[in-house]
Design a protein around this motif. Structure first.
Motif, PDB file in Angstrom:
ATOM      1  N   ALA A   1       9.394  45.254  79.236  1.00 33.16           N
ATOM      2  CA  ALA A   1      10.356  46.252  78.749  1.00 33.16           C
ATOM      3  C   ALA A   1      11.569  45.565  78.130  1.00 33.16           C
ATOM      4  O   ALA A   1      12.085  46.002  77.089  1.00 33.16           O
ATOM      5  N   VAL A   2      12.017  44.477  78.756  1.00 32.53           N
ATOM      6  CA  VAL A   2      13.163  43.755  78.206  1.00 32.53           C
ATOM      7  C   VAL A   2      12.775  43.095  76.891  1.00 32.53           C
ATOM      8  O   VAL A   2      13.506  43.177  75.893  1.00 32.53           O
ATOM      9  N   LEU A   3      11.604  42.455  76.874  1.00 30.83           N
ATOM     10  CA  LEU A   3      11.175  41.808  75.625  1.00 30.83           C
ATOM     11  C   LEU A   3      11.074  42.836  74.495  1.00 30.83           C
ATOM     12  O   LEU A   3      11.576  42.614  73.387  1.00 30.83           O
ATOM     13  N   ALA A   4      10.450  43.964  74.766  1.00 31.96           N
ATOM     14  CA  ALA A   4      10.289  44.981  73.723  1.00 31.96           C
ATOM     15  C   ALA A   4      11.651  45.513  73.261  1.00 31.96           C
ATOM     16  O   ALA A   4      11.864  45.742  72.067  1.00 31.96           O
ATOM     17  N   SER A   5      12.577  45.677  74.200  1.00 30.71           N
ATOM     18  CA  SER A   5      13.914  46.175  73.837  1.00 30.71           C
ATOM     19  C   SER A   5      14.641  45.174  72.944  1.00 30.71           C
ATOM     20  O   SER A   5      15.258  45.541  71.934  1.00 30.71           O
ATOM     21  N   VAL A   6      14.563  43.904  73.328  1.00 31.15           N
ATOM     22  CA  VAL A   6      15.234  42.857  72.546  1.00 31.15           C
ATOM     23  C   VAL A   6      14.610  42.767  71.151  1.00 31.15           C
ATOM     24  O   VAL A   6      15.315  42.688  70.139  1.00 31.15           O
ATOM     25  N   LEU A   7      13.285  42.796  71.104  1.00 33.18           N
ATOM     26  CA  LEU A   7      12.615  42.631  69.803  1.00 33.18           C
ATOM     27  C   LEU A   7      12.746  43.861  68.910  1.00 33.18           C
ATOM     28  O   LEU A   7      12.750  43.741  67.690  1.00 33.18           O
ATOM     29  N   LEU A   8      12.882  45.036  69.508  1.00 33.66           N
ATOM     30  CA  LEU A   8      13.114  46.238  68.702  1.00 33.66           C
ATOM     31  C   LEU A   8      14.425  46.098  67.932  1.00 33.66           C
ATOM     32  O   LEU A   8      14.487  46.309  66.714  1.00 33.66           O
ATOM     33  N   GLU A   9      15.474  45.700  68.655  1.00 34.53           N
ATOM     34  CA  GLU A   9      16.774  45.540  68.012  1.00 34.53           C
ATOM     35  C   GLU A   9      16.712  44.436  66.956  1.00 34.53           C
ATOM     36  O   GLU A   9      17.237  44.574  65.855  1.00 34.53           O
ATOM     37  N   ARG A  10      16.014  43.335  67.295  1.00 33.32           N
ATOM     38  CA  ARG A  10      15.964  42.204  66.365  1.00 33.32           C
ATOM     39  C   ARG A  10      15.127  42.540  65.128  1.00 33.32           C
ATOM     40  O   ARG A  10      15.469  42.152  64.012  1.00 33.32           O
ATOM     41  N   ALA A  11      14.029  43.262  65.324  1.00 35.30           N
ATOM     42  CA  ALA A  11      13.178  43.621  64.181  1.00 35.30           C
ATOM     43  C   ALA A  11      13.954  44.480  63.186  1.00 35.30           C
ATOM     44  O   ALA A  11      13.862  44.291  61.967  1.00 35.30           O
ATOM     45  N   VAL A  12      14.737  45.418  63.722  1.00 35.17           N
ATOM     46  CA  VAL A  12      15.508  46.288  62.826  1.00 35.17           C
ATOM     47  C   VAL A  12      16.636  45.493  62.159  1.00 35.17           C
ATOM     48  O   VAL A  12      16.928  45.668  60.974  1.00 35.17           O
ATOM     49  N   ARG A  13      17.232  44.574  62.931  1.00 29.47           N
ATOM     50  CA  ARG A  13      18.301  43.739  62.345  1.00 29.47           C
ATOM     51  C   ARG A  13      17.718  42.896  61.202  1.00 29.47           C
ATOM     52  O   ARG A  13      18.327  42.768  60.135  1.00 29.47           O
ATOM     53  N   MET A  14      16.534  42.330  61.431  1.00 28.43           N
ATOM     54  CA  MET A  14      15.878  41.530  60.376  1.00 28.43           C
ATOM     55  C   MET A  14      15.585  42.387  59.155  1.00 28.43           C
ATOM     56  O   MET A  14      15.735  41.939  58.018  1.00 28.43           O
ATOM     57  N   GLN A  15      15.163  43.621  59.395  1.00 29.70           N
ATOM     58  CA  GLN A  15      14.881  44.513  58.267  1.00 29.70           C
ATOM     59  C   GLN A  15      16.169  44.808  57.490  1.00 29.70           C
ATOM     60  O   GLN A  15      16.161  44.859  56.258  1.00 29.70           O
ATOM     61  N   ALA A  16      17.258  44.978  58.243  1.00 27.42           N
ATOM     62  CA  ALA A  16      18.547  45.231  57.579  1.00 27.42           C
ATOM     63  C   ALA A  16      18.958  44.029  56.739  1.00 27.42           C
ATOM     64  O   ALA A  16      19.427  44.181  55.598  1.00 27.42           O
ATOM     65  N   ILE A  17      18.759  42.832  57.306  1.00 30.80           N
ATOM     66  CA  ILE A  17      19.121  41.612  56.557  1.00 30.80           C
ATOM     67  C   ILE A  17      18.211  41.467  55.334  1.00 30.80           C
ATOM     68  O   ILE A  17      18.678  41.231  54.219  1.00 30.80           O
ATOM     69  N   ALA A  18      16.908  41.631  55.543  1.00 29.04           N
ATOM     70  CA  ALA A  18      15.950  41.458  54.441  1.00 29.04           C
ATOM     71  C   ALA A  18      16.260  42.412  53.299  1.00 29.04           C
ATOM     72  O   ALA A  18      16.185  42.039  52.122  1.00 29.04           O
ATOM     73  N   GLY A  19      16.654  43.624  53.666  1.00 33.28           N
ATOM     74  CA  GLY A  19      16.929  44.630  52.641  1.00 33.28           C
ATOM     75  C   GLY A  19      18.104  44.271  51.746  1.00 33.28           C
ATOM     76  O   GLY A  19      18.210  44.760  50.623  1.00 33.28           O
ATOM     77  N   THR A  20      18.977  43.396  52.250  1.00 32.06           N
ATOM     78  CA  THR A  20      20.118  42.983  51.425  1.00 32.06           C
ATOM     79  C   THR A  20      19.747  41.836  50.489  1.00 32.06           C
ATOM     80  O   THR A  20      20.514  41.491  49.602  1.00 32.06           O
ATOM     81  N   LEU A  21      18.572  41.224  50.748  1.00 28.37           N
ATOM     82  CA  LEU A  21      18.215  40.013  50.007  1.00 28.37           C
ATOM     83  C   LEU A  21      17.282  40.266  48.824  1.00 28.37           C
ATOM     84  O   LEU A  21      17.274  39.503  47.867  1.00 28.37           O
ATOM     85  N   GLY A  22      16.492  41.329  48.938  1.00 29.54           N
ATOM     86  CA  GLY A  22      15.565  41.599  47.842  1.00 29.54           C
ATOM     87  C   GLY A  22      14.567  42.655  48.254  1.00 29.54           C
ATOM     88  O   GLY A  22      14.633  43.174  49.371  1.00 29.54           O
ATOM     89  N   PRO A  23      13.622  42.953  47.368  1.00 30.39           N
ATOM     90  CA  PRO A  23      12.590  43.947  47.719  1.00 30.39           C
ATOM     91  C   PRO A  23      11.828  43.491  48.967  1.00 30.39           C
ATOM     92  O   PRO A  23      11.542  42.307  49.127  1.00 30.39           O
ATOM     93  N   LEU A  24      11.508  44.415  49.849  1.00 23.09           N
ATOM     94  CA  LEU A  24      10.828  44.073  51.108  1.00 23.09           C
ATOM     95  C   LEU A  24       9.387  43.638  50.840  1.00 23.09           C
ATOM     96  O   LEU A  24       8.717  44.171  49.961  1.00 23.09           O
ATOM     97  N   HIS A  25       8.929  42.663  51.638  1.00 21.08           N
ATOM     98  CA  HIS A  25       7.574  42.119  51.479  1.00 21.08           C
ATOM     99  C   HIS A  25       6.901  42.154  52.845  1.00 21.08           C
ATOM    100  O   HIS A  25       6.877  41.157  53.566  1.00 21.08           O
ATOM    101  N   PRO A  26       6.349  43.303  53.258  1.00 28.02           N
ATOM    102  CA  PRO A  26       5.801  43.442  54.612  1.00 28.02           C
ATOM    103  C   PRO A  26       4.538  42.607  54.832  1.00 28.02           C
ATOM    104  O   PRO A  26       3.860  42.216  53.891  1.00 28.02           O
ATOM    105  N   ILE A  27       4.247  42.363  56.116  1.00 28.04           N
ATOM    106  CA  ILE A  27       3.008  41.701  56.515  1.00 28.04           C
ATOM    107  C   ILE A  27       1.855  42.652  56.187  1.00 28.04           C
ATOM    108  O   ILE A  27       1.938  43.846  56.516  1.00 28.04           O
ATOM    109  N   PRO A  28       0.797  42.148  55.546  1.00 26.32           N
ATOM    110  CA  PRO A  28      -0.344  43.060  55.260  1.00 26.32           C
ATOM    111  C   PRO A  28      -0.858  43.699  56.548  1.00 26.32           C
ATOM    112  O   PRO A  28      -1.014  43.026  57.569  1.00 26.32           O
ATOM    113  N   GLN A  29      -1.090  44.974  56.494  1.00 27.60           N
ATOM    114  CA  GLN A  29      -1.480  45.756  57.676  1.00 27.60           C
ATOM    115  C   GLN A  29      -2.675  45.142  58.405  1.00 27.60           C
ATOM    116  O   GLN A  29      -2.724  45.100  59.632  1.00 27.60           O
ATOM    117  N   GLU A  30      -3.634  44.607  57.652  1.00 31.86           N
ATOM    118  CA  GLU A  30      -4.857  44.099  58.294  1.00 31.86           C
ATOM    119  C   GLU A  30      -4.614  42.812  59.085  1.00 31.86           C
ATOM    120  O   GLU A  30      -5.449  42.417  59.891  1.00 31.86           O
TER     121      GLU A  30
END
Ligand SMILES: [Zn+2]
Length: 303
Positions: free
Chosen positions: A235-264
């Motif tokens: 639960a702690v790991l998931a909580s920490v990584l949820l916040e970090r994943a969104v923070r990374m998305q916020a940072i990435a969005g300021t740098l350029g078009p998003l390039h997600p990991i292929p779903q497969e």
């Protein structure tokens, strides 16, 4: 994936064959695992502050040994989450329960996450009447109790208001799989679109639990997040990584078009990166960091 546990993104739910988020894998460390070298929770040095007076409606103040261990684990979890961006006044809470148990151990109100000690963790009967929250407990205790009632696989719940994930939940932005952190949520992130108020009665708590469905992470719109997992370390790991994943998305969005990991590719990365015994290693490192940086004051081994 049930109808309730939709992703916030419209992203298709977990691909077939992807690892499910919730069942504990064999060999997963038990929730009560305490950092090596830490003395038992009940060891209180002379001169330590007395425990808080018993809370009306809560269970007796002397928890059994297993309860004492869970109380200490919840206290460490609170400290780790404070370090990871979950500190918000005296708000936010962590709880745990024994497998199959009807008692949960939850942080009391009145203390900040970064200062919780085992004596601040209250034993609460899941079968109690939560339309009248006893004095000393967080108003939003029903967020925990209603999830436990519906999810026998869940042994720890976190609720908090971390800035990035909370801000994200106040937008219509889509959660994107940009980093390994995001891959932990391969099963999708649900959103509770009900009232933006505090969740204070059993009916509201049930609505939130239904929105979480079988998932791990839920955004409470204009409010915060809820994470439910197989044990406290997850639960702690998931909580920490949820916040970090969104923070990374916020940072990435300021740098350029998003390039997600292929779903497969997501299921394979999930299987490699999130093996059952990994959270114990991260947990021990967090506890060492708390001790090193002076943020373990009042905890066993520090008194
Ligand atoms: Zn809240």
């Amino acid at each position: 994936m049930t109808a309730q546990a939709r992703t916030s993104t419209g992203t298709p739910a977990l691909a077939e064959g992807a690892p499910p988020a919730e069942p504990p894998a064999a060999g997963a460390p038990p929730a009560e695992t305490v950092a090596e070298g830490a003395p038992p929770a009940e060891t209180v040095a002379e001169g330590a502050p007395p425990a808080e007076p018993p809370v009306e409606g809560a269970l007796p103040a002397e928890p059994p040994v297993e309860g004492a261990r869970l109380a200490e684990t919840v206290a460490w979890a609170s400290r780790i989450l404070a370090m990871a961006g979950y500190e918000d006044l005296t708000l936010g809470h962590v709880s745990a329960r024994e497998p199959g148990g009807r008692t949960i151990y939850i942080k009391r109100k009145g203390v900040a996450l970064g200062e919780v000690v085992p004596e601040d963790v209250i034993a609460v009967d899941l079968d109690g009447d939560f339309d009248r929250v006893p004095e000393g407990m967080h108003l939003e205790t029903v967020l925990h109790t209603e999830v436990y009632k519906r999810r026998p696989d869940v042994h720890s719940v976190v609720h908090g208001h971390p800035p990035f994930a909370t801000a994200f939940g106040a937008t219509d932005a889509e959660f994107r799989y940009l980093t390994h952190d995001s891959v932990l949520f391969a099963g999708g992130i649900s959103t509770y679109d009900g009232v933006p108020d505090l969740i204070v009665n059993a009916r509201q708590g049930a609505d939130v639990a239904q929105a979480l469905g079988i998932g791990t992470a839920l955004l409470l719109r204009n409010h915060g997040v809820l994470v439910a997992e197989r044990d406290v370390q997850w639960a702690v790991l998931a909580s920490v990584l949820l916040e970090r994943a969104v923070r990374m998305q916020a940072i990435a969005g300021t740098l350029g078009p998003l390039h997600p990991i292929p779903q497969e590719l997501i299921p394979g990365i999930h299987a490699m990166k999130y093996q059952a015994d990994f959270p114990g290693e991260y947990w021990d490192a967090w506890v060492r960091e708390l001790r090193r940086s002076g943020r373990a004051f009042g905890m066993p081994g520090e008194r």
